[in-house]
Design an enzyme around this catalytic site. Structure first.
Site, PDB file in Angstrom:
ATOM      1  N   GLY A  11       0.819  -1.205   0.000  1.00 31.90           N
ATOM      2  CA  GLY A  11       0.000   0.000   0.000  1.00 31.90           C
ATOM      3  C   GLY A  11       0.856   1.260   0.000  1.00 31.90           C
ATOM      4  N   GLN A  12       0.235   2.384  -0.373  1.00 29.01           N
ATOM      5  CA  GLN A  12       0.996   3.635  -0.475  1.00 29.01           C
ATOM      6  C   GLN A  12       1.521   4.110   0.887  1.00 29.01           C
ATOM      7  OE1 GLN A  12      -1.285   7.032  -1.830  1.00 29.01           O
ATOM      8  NE2 GLN A  12      -3.135   6.435  -0.725  1.00 29.01           N
ATOM      9  N   LEU A  13       0.763   3.887   1.952  1.00 30.35           N
ATOM     10  CA  LEU A  13       1.244   4.338   3.267  1.00 30.35           C
ATOM     11  C   LEU A  13       2.373   3.446   3.765  1.00 30.35           C
ATOM     12  CD1 LEU A  13       1.157   6.138   5.730  1.00 30.35           C
ATOM     13  CD2 LEU A  13      -0.737   4.754   6.623  1.00 30.35           C
ATOM     14  N   TYR A  67      -9.148  -2.872   3.272  1.00 30.61           N
ATOM     15  CA  TYR A  67      -9.939  -2.920   2.037  1.00 30.61           C
ATOM     16  C   TYR A  67     -10.331  -1.471   1.781  1.00 30.61           C
ATOM     17  CZ  TYR A  67     -13.491  -4.603  -1.260  1.00 30.61           C
ATOM     18  OH  TYR A  67     -14.237  -4.873  -2.385  1.00 30.61           O
ATOM     19  N   THR A 107      -9.857   6.153   9.493  1.00 33.94           N
ATOM     20  CA  THR A 107     -10.227   7.067   8.418  1.00 33.94           C
ATOM     21  C   THR A 107     -11.246   8.135   8.819  1.00 33.94           C
ATOM     22  OG1 THR A 107     -11.340   7.127   6.252  1.00 33.94           O
ATOM     23  CG2 THR A 107     -11.934   5.339   7.697  1.00 33.94           C
ATOM     24  N   ASP A 108     -11.210   9.241   8.094  1.00 36.22           N
ATOM     25  CA  ASP A 108     -12.235  10.286   8.248  1.00 36.22           C
ATOM     26  C   ASP A 108     -13.611   9.798   7.801  1.00 36.22           C
ATOM     27  OD1 ASP A 108     -11.195  10.142   5.617  1.00 36.22           O
ATOM     28  OD2 ASP A 108     -11.920  12.146   5.142  1.00 36.22           O
ATOM     29  N   TYR A 131     -17.497   0.914   3.551  1.00 30.39           N
ATOM     30  CA  TYR A 131     -16.085   1.099   3.911  1.00 30.39           C
ATOM     31  C   TYR A 131     -15.962   1.771   5.280  1.00 30.39           C
ATOM     32  CZ  TYR A 131     -11.488   3.395   3.984  1.00 30.39           C
ATOM     33  OH  TYR A 131     -10.255   3.854   4.360  1.00 30.39           O
ATOM     34  N   TRP A 156      -7.839  11.468   3.078  1.00 31.11           N
ATOM     35  CA  TRP A 156      -7.489  11.916   1.729  1.00 31.11           C
ATOM     36  C   TRP A 156      -5.978  11.767   1.472  1.00 31.11           C
ATOM     37  CZ3 TRP A 156     -10.615  16.612  -0.485  1.00 31.11           C
ATOM     38  CH2 TRP A 156     -11.973  16.459  -0.200  1.00 31.11           C
TER      39      TRP A 156
HETATM   40  N1  LIG Z   1      -6.236   6.229   0.900  1.00 36.36           N
HETATM   41  C1  LIG Z   1      -6.842   7.171   1.621  1.00 36.36           C
HETATM   42  O1  LIG Z   1      -7.203   8.250   1.104  1.00 36.36           O
HETATM   43  C2  LIG Z   1      -7.098   6.953   3.079  1.00 36.36           C
HETATM   44  C3  LIG Z   1      -7.770   7.948   3.808  1.00 36.36           C
HETATM   45  C4  LIG Z   1      -7.989   7.743   5.171  1.00 36.36           C
HETATM   46  C5  LIG Z   1      -7.546   6.588   5.788  1.00 36.36           C
HETATM   47  N2  LIG Z   1      -6.910   5.633   5.052  1.00 36.36           N
HETATM   48  C6  LIG Z   1      -6.455   4.422   5.730  1.00 36.36           C
HETATM   49  O2  LIG Z   1      -5.039   4.432   5.669  1.00 36.36           O
HETATM   50  C7  LIG Z   1      -4.551   3.087   5.601  1.00 36.36           C
HETATM   51  C8  LIG Z   1      -3.581   2.952   4.432  1.00 36.36           C
HETATM   52  O3  LIG Z   1      -4.264   3.300   3.238  1.00 36.36           O
HETATM   53  P1  LIG Z   1      -3.527   3.252   1.830  1.00 36.36           P
HETATM   54  O4  LIG Z   1      -4.013   4.427   1.060  1.00 36.36           O
HETATM   55  O5  LIG Z   1      -2.081   3.002   2.002  1.00 36.36           O
HETATM   56  O6  LIG Z   1      -4.236   1.971   1.218  1.00 36.36           O
HETATM   57  P2  LIG Z   1      -3.767   1.067  -0.009  1.00 36.36           P
HETATM   58  O7  LIG Z   1      -2.731   1.745  -0.803  1.00 36.36           O
HETATM   59  O8  LIG Z   1      -5.028   0.615  -0.659  1.00 36.36           O
HETATM   60  O9  LIG Z   1      -3.089  -0.155   0.740  1.00 36.36           O
HETATM   61  C9  LIG Z   1      -3.833  -1.035   1.504  1.00 36.36           C
HETATM   62  C10 LIG Z   1      -3.093  -2.340   1.551  1.00 36.36           C
HETATM   63  O10 LIG Z   1      -3.949  -3.283   2.221  1.00 36.36           O
HETATM   64  C11 LIG Z   1      -3.737  -4.505   1.609  1.00 36.36           C
HETATM   65  N3  LIG Z   1      -4.844  -5.441   1.708  1.00 36.36           N
HETATM   66  C12 LIG Z   1      -6.091  -5.301   1.232  1.00 36.36           C
HETATM   67  N4  LIG Z   1      -6.764  -6.447   1.385  1.00 36.36           N
HETATM   68  C13 LIG Z   1      -5.899  -7.325   1.957  1.00 36.36           C
HETATM   69  C14 LIG Z   1      -5.982  -8.674   2.341  1.00 36.36           C
HETATM   70  N5  LIG Z   1      -7.090  -9.385   2.136  1.00 36.36           N
HETATM   71  N6  LIG Z   1      -4.916  -9.265   2.914  1.00 36.36           N
HETATM   72  C15 LIG Z   1      -3.767  -8.572   3.096  1.00 36.36           C
HETATM   73  N7  LIG Z   1      -3.605  -7.298   2.725  1.00 36.36           N
HETATM   74  C16 LIG Z   1      -4.672  -6.680   2.164  1.00 36.36           C
HETATM   75  C17 LIG Z   1      -3.556  -4.194   0.129  1.00 36.36           C
HETATM   76  O11 LIG Z   1      -2.857  -5.277  -0.443  1.00 36.36           O
HETATM   77  P3  LIG Z   1      -2.734  -5.471  -2.037  1.00 36.36           P
HETATM   78  O12 LIG Z   1      -1.747  -4.436  -2.479  1.00 36.36           O
HETATM   79  O13 LIG Z   1      -2.242  -6.870  -2.178  1.00 36.36           O
HETATM   80  O14 LIG Z   1      -4.109  -5.256  -2.583  1.00 36.36           O
HETATM   81  C18 LIG Z   1      -2.797  -2.906   0.161  1.00 36.36           C
HETATM   82  O15 LIG Z   1      -1.412  -3.121   0.015  1.00 36.36           O
HETATM   83  C19 LIG Z   1      -5.788   2.204   5.545  1.00 36.36           C
HETATM   84  O16 LIG Z   1      -6.097   1.760   6.840  1.00 36.36           O
HETATM   85  C20 LIG Z   1      -6.892   3.126   5.079  1.00 36.36           C
HETATM   86  O17 LIG Z   1      -8.164   2.698   5.535  1.00 36.36           O
HETATM   87  C21 LIG Z   1      -6.662   5.795   3.711  1.00 36.36           C
END
Ligand SMILES: NC(=O)c1ccc[n+]([C@@H]2O[C@H](COP(=O)([O-])OP(=O)(O)OC[C@H]3O[C@@H](n4cnc5c(N)ncnc54)[C@H](OP(=O)(O)O)[C@@H]3O)[C@@H](O)[C@H]2O)c1
Length: 291
Positions: A11-13, A67, A107-108, A131, A156
């Site tokens: 994931g990006q984070l 997810y 998340t927000d 979600y 975001w």
């Molecule tokens: N993106 C946003 O704008 C945002 C905003 C607020 C909060 N957040 C929170 O911040 C955190 C990081 O977000 P992010 O943007 O880095 O998300 P992301 O890029 O979508 O990364 C999420 C990771 O979770 C993994 N994942 C999903 N399903 C899985 C499974 N069944 N088993 C194992 N790994 C699994 C994915 O693996 P794969 O690469 O294999 O799919 C992915 O690498 C999350 O908790 C998200 O809810 C995100």
């Protein structure tokens, strides 16, 4: 310095955490779906236990895995809850058993809006879509299972990695002169790099017991709409694309999203001094990693 075990490797984070950890000389193991598939809680429970059992003392667990496909979650409720709630609880239970501090990312989207001022940690949660509901259930599962938890709500997220709002806007701008972007939803754009730096600092504090457990917000310092964010990105990237305001209703995304979910990060600042850089500085940093 703390030793980190990070869920959500691809994931990006998690990528920003790994980069920052290595740059600051920390040991950081990141695990992805190939090591633990969090969508199958029965198998995941065994794999998480095995993984945790071989971690040294003083390890801090950071759960970034989620997810995150907000629209797809509406029709894939079971998987969203399995990953975001059940698996989060399993990770938390293992942390409790082995006395590992847990930093869990939320998340927000646990908020619904409408509000007019950035939301503090104790604002009532009322997620609108699957979600957000699954992430709110994940927060409860973490609180119930593990006393030594930090739940960090962010918003975001943008980075140089494909799949977020910034990279999507720049991709669309390659062959479009104008773009319609939602102008009636507001939030707090946040750089994964600023969040990663804060999380590593928090991991050190968690490891040394110098932070109060609980829920904190960490997000960028400016609130704006998606359309305003698009304009800011195009301006900083010198990209001559016109942004036309549209409404969430006209855009018609499958999942409902909060009208206003900007986060108030002042509790984090008071407790730790940790803050996000000015937004333009953080966005320029991301753009410089892309070009
Ligand atoms: N993106 C946003 O704008 C945002 C905003 C607020 C909060 N957040 C929170 O911040 C955190 C990081 O977000 P992010 O943007 O880095 O998300 P992301 O890029 O979508 O990364 C999420 C990771 O979770 C993994 N994942 C999903 N399903 C899985 C499974 N069944 N088993 C194992 N790994 C699994 C994915 O693996 P794969 O690469 O294999 O799919 C992915 O690498 C999350 O908790 C998200 O809810 C995100």
């Amino acid at each position: 310095m703390s030793k980190l075990l990070v869920f959500g490797a691809n994931g990006q984070l998690a990528k920003a955490i790994a980069e920052r950890a290595h740059a600051t000389g920390r040991t950081c193991e990141c695990v992805g779906r190939d090591v633990v598939d969090l969508a199958s809680p029965a198998e995941a429970g065994v794999d998480i236990e095995r993984l945790m059992a071989r971690q040294p003392e003083q390890t801090v667990i950071i759960n970034t895995a989620a997810y995150t496909q907000v629209d797809k979650a509406e029709s894939d409720t079971r998987t969203a809850f399995a990953v975001n709630a059940e698996a989060a609880g399993l990770i938390a239970a293992q942390c409790q058993l082995r006395a590992f501090p847990l930093i869990h990312i939320s998340t927000d989207f646990v908020f619904s809006g409408p509000a007019r001022r950035p939301l503090p940690e104790d604002a009532p949660t009322r997620p609108l879509g699957v979600y957000g509901q699954s992430k709110a259930a994940g927060e409860r599962a973490v609180m119930d299972a593990c006393a030594s938890h930090l739940i960090i709500r962010t918003a975001w997220l943008v980075s140089e990695h494909p799949g977020n709002f910034l990279t999507t806007m720049l991709r669309l701008a390659k062959d479009r002169a104008s773009l319609s972007v939602v102008a009636d939803q507001s939030g707090s754009p946040t750089s994964t790099h600023d969040l990663a730096a804060a999380l590593i600092d928090l991991a050190d504090r968690a490891s040394s017991g110098t932070v109060k457990w609980g829920v904190y917000h960490f997000a960028g310092p400016e609130m704006m709409s998606w359309a305003e964010l698009a304009r800011r990105i195009f301006s900083l990237a010198n990209c001559p694309v016109e942004v036309c305001d549209t409404t969430a209703e006209a855009y018609g995304a499958p999942a409902p999203r909060p009208e206003f979910s900007a986060l108030d990060s002042s509790k984090m600042k008071r407790a730790t001094g940790l803050t996000h850089r000015p937004l333009d500085e953080a966005l320029r940093d991301i753009l410089s990693r892309m070009y």
